[in-house]
Scaffold this active site. Structure first.
Site, PDB file in Angstrom:
ATOM      1  N   HIS A  75     -22.392  27.119  22.384  1.00 21.11           N
ATOM      2  CA  HIS A  75     -22.109  27.211  23.818  1.00 21.11           C
ATOM      3  C   HIS A  75     -21.276  28.446  24.174  1.00 21.11           C
ATOM      4  O   HIS A  75     -21.110  28.757  25.362  1.00 21.11           O
ATOM      5  CB  HIS A  75     -21.421  25.938  24.318  1.00 21.11           C
ATOM      6  CG  HIS A  75     -19.980  25.812  23.952  1.00 21.11           C
ATOM      7  ND1 HIS A  75     -19.533  25.047  22.886  1.00 21.11           N
ATOM      8  CD2 HIS A  75     -18.871  26.335  24.514  1.00 21.11           C
ATOM      9  CE1 HIS A  75     -18.218  25.121  22.818  1.00 21.11           C
ATOM     10  NE2 HIS A  75     -17.785  25.891  23.792  1.00 21.11           N
ATOM     11  N   ASP A 104     -24.548  22.420  18.282  1.00 22.25           N
ATOM     12  CA  ASP A 104     -23.678  23.433  18.892  1.00 22.25           C
ATOM     13  C   ASP A 104     -23.152  24.455  17.889  1.00 22.25           C
ATOM     14  O   ASP A 104     -21.979  24.794  17.895  1.00 22.25           O
ATOM     15  CB  ASP A 104     -22.506  22.749  19.608  1.00 22.25           C
ATOM     16  CG  ASP A 104     -21.739  23.708  20.519  1.00 22.25           C
ATOM     17  OD1 ASP A 104     -22.378  24.597  21.109  1.00 22.25           O
ATOM     18  OD2 ASP A 104     -20.508  23.564  20.628  1.00 22.25           O
ATOM     19  N   SER A 137     -12.720  26.784  21.475  1.00 21.28           N
ATOM     20  CA  SER A 137     -14.144  26.524  21.262  1.00 21.28           C
ATOM     21  C   SER A 137     -14.697  27.351  20.109  1.00 21.28           C
ATOM     22  O   SER A 137     -14.423  28.546  20.006  1.00 21.28           O
ATOM     23  CB  SER A 137     -14.936  26.836  22.529  1.00 21.28           C
ATOM     24  OG  SER A 137     -14.772  25.850  23.495  1.00 21.28           O
TER      25      SER A 137
END
Length: 645
Positions: free
Chosen positions: A243, A298, A378
């Site tokens: 992402h 992901d 992230s």
């Protein structure tokens, strides 16, 4: 950074404009300047903060399109020694920092591109012909301040060979590494240790070196980590989150920062821990190549397109692809893209999914016991109790002051991913298809790396094999190479020994005809007297073609075969090829594989009311075996099972 680059950077940083004036160049005030349109920092900050949600990379800068080349902007001059110098200034009012995207970069030998502040006190290392890449781009790290001087120096005769085109200037409106609001005070600095009451951190110093923050496209930020492969050859693979938005087209714009951490331990929950740190951003890699990505788990894997600098003490983390639940976990990350922190979960993890819990694509930290994660974390790695990566951060509700969860894309799912080389980890982390379930990490600051790792020979026809040995540049002196476990009867020699840091040698292993058939593991060692490294070489010796494998499961005529069948057979030498078909002539093959290194294979879903036929053959360096006898399992006997959605 080489010694020469370091010296030049020192000169630019210390002497600044005085150094330039000594070459009879124009005063900087007379160098042409490109004034960019003023940006509304406050409005951009509000817009960005309102857009931040879990599962979205944070942004810190806005892009300004330009079209700058040495032919259209700036000024060319000649130094006393005859070198050609091109300079120009770029100013974006009220920018907290600037970074640049060159869509064309080709530097001739002996040429250098410098970026520095007007007073010369802040500078980025020179970019040289070593930074020329096949994609032809160069994306720079940030330089604090609203104005940057671009300068090219090269021999006058090579001026026509320079290709330089600046397309993007990125205006920092929020402060790279300055979270809004600042990262939570409950976070634990990676610099903390036993002397500060945090001895729990000390045993994880190696994996701390693997993690790094990065920006992509000059505007967005995430975290990630270097990850090892089965060849143990220091290939600079870097694992992050899908992402975060890295793709084949924008991978060259990735800039990764190493050792960005506070210089002292800020005690968790203290006021200092909730304030900006003093980490530096002078150690970096710029540019990468996209390798693979898979949205359900992901993950994105890239390969940095420059070698790792031994002076940065890089470490490629190990990994674990087994579908087992970790009993505890460690997260290493850059909350808000601030200085590196470490978090601990002392309880077993859970299996879940980002979209639906039943997806089983993620592992979940139910509640961090020490520290947390935040936006900017992230893509950061999650390690199991053995310091092996098991996932990368997708997002979650965890923060200082709550007991909420974090979700990490599961490496066990990413291993096979979408079933292709561009959608799974398997092809890159186990390129020889060894079937390894886990891998330990490796320091690449002090490394002796053979290529290839595995050699196979057929005797008596082959008398010797060679391995290229690369010695990393981090050693403090000449490195003496040696071998352990050399097979009795074989001999070995190095073309150069000892070997200087950053240089190479050729290892020749001979008299192989004296060996019995089998697989031999030889340990290569290297030491400069202070630092050392070791790695294993594998020598597979065969004296005849591979023998035909004996099939074991599913047995011939077996009933109640699962819809996802696992095929096994007796081990032979070399690798295996399997075919599964719906006819005994194998004209309608429904599943197949070759190059298998273990005597097992899992098929795709099988259909009921169908008879399946399967056979296997083996091959080694001396030749291929015959196909095994054909086994089959009859129709109406497929045992259907419920699979996770």
């Amino acid at each position: 950074m080489s010694v020469n680059k370091a010296v030049v950077l020192f000169l630019i940083g210390i002497f600044g404009i005085t150094f330039l004036n000594a070459q009879n160049l124009l005063p900087l005030a007379e160098v042409p300047i490109l004034e960019l349109p003023q940006q509304d920092n406050k409005a951009l900050q509000i817009q960005e903060l309102e857009a931040r949600v879990p599962g979205r990379p944070q942004e810190f800068a806005t892009r300004i399109n330009v079209n700058v080349t040495p032919e259209t902007h700036g000024i060319w001059e000649t130094t006393n020694n005859g070198d050609a110098v091109w300079r120009m200034r770029i100013r974006s009012p009220k920018a907290l920092s600037l970074n640049f995207g060159f869509t064309q970069y080709q530097m001739p030998a002996s040429g250098m591109l410098y970026l520095h502040s007007p007073n010369g006190k802040k500078a980025i290392r020179p970019f040289t012909d070593a930074d020329n890449e096949s994609h032809g781009q160069l994306w720079t790290p940030i330089l604090p301040g609203e104005e940057t001087v671009l300068e090219v120096r090269l021999p006058a005769a090579r001026r026509a060979d320079l290709k330089l085109e600046l397309k993007y200037v990125h205006h920092d409106y929020i402060g790279f590494g300055a979270a809004r609001p600042p990262s939570g005070s409950c976070n634990l600095d990676v610099i903390c240790g036993a002397a500060d009451g945090w001895g729990i951190v000390d045993s994880h110093r190696d994996i701390i070196q693997a993690a790094g923050a990065y920006h992509i496209g000059g505007t967005a930020t995430c975290s990630g980590a270097l990850i090892n492969n089965v060849r143990n050859d220091c290939t600079p693979y870097y694992l992050t989150a899908d992402h975060c938005g890295i793709s084949t087209s924008n991978a060259p714009s990735v800039v990764v920062y190493w050792n960005y951490q506070n210089s002292f331990c800020r005690q968790p929950n203290s006021s200092a821990s909730g304030q900006p740190g003093n980490g530096t951003l002078n150690q970096f890699n710029t540019g990468s190549i996209f390798k693979a990505g898979y949205t359900p788990s992901d993950f994105t894997l890239i390969e940095l397109d420059d070698p790792l600098d031994a002076l940065h003490n890089p470490y490629l983390a190990g990994w674990n692809r087994e579908r087992v639940v970790a009993t505890s976990a460690i997260g290493i990350h850059h909350p808000g893209v601030e200085e590196k922190r470490i978090s601990f979960e002392n309880d077993p993890l859970s299996i879940s999914g980002w979209s639906q819990p039943s997806d089983s694509t993620h592992v979940m930290v139910n509640d961090w016991d020490i520290g947390t994660t935040e936006g900017g974390s992230s893509g950061s790695p999650l390690f199991d109790q053995n310091d092996r990566i098991i996932g990368q951060l997708t997002g979650g509700g965890a923060a200082c002051g709550n007991n909420l969860e974090d979700m990490f894309g599961w490496l066990a799912v990413s291993w096979e991913g979408g079933g292709t080389s561009t959608s799974r980890l398997k092809d890159w982390l186990d390129p020889d298809n060894t079937g390894a379930l886990h891998m330990d990490g490796k320091s690449c600051a002090y490394s002796v790396t053979p290529s290839p790792i595995v050699q196979s020979v057929c005797i008596p026809g082959t008398g010797s094999v060679t391995f290229a040995i690369q010695v990393s540049g981090g050693f403090g002196g000449n490195v003496t190479l040696s071998l352990n476990n050399l097979p009795s009867g074989a001999n070995a020699s190095f073309s150069v020994n000892p070997v200087g840091p950053g240089n190479s040698s050729i290892l020749t292993v001979g008299n192989l005809a004296s060996l019995a058939a089998g697989s031999y593991t030889i340990t290569l060692l290297g030491t400069d007297g202070v630092e050392s490294d070791s790695t294993d070489l594998v020598l597979n010796v065969s004296s005849a073609a591979a023998t035909t494998p004996a099939l074991t499961s599913p047995s011939n005529g077996q009933t109640a075969v699962p819809a996802v069948a696992t095929f096994t057979w007796g081990a032979s030498s070399g690798t295996y090829q399997i075919e599964v078909a719906t006819d005994n002539q194998f004209t309608n093959i429904v599943s197949q594989a070759s190059g298998l290194t273990s005597a097992t294979f899992s098929s795709s879903l099988l259909a009921s009311l169908t008879t399946y036929y399967w056979h296997v053959r083996a091959s080694n360096i001396c030749g291929m075996s015959a196909w095994s006898p054909i086994f089959s399992f009859p129709p109406d006997q497929i045992n259907c099972v419920n699979l996770p959605a």
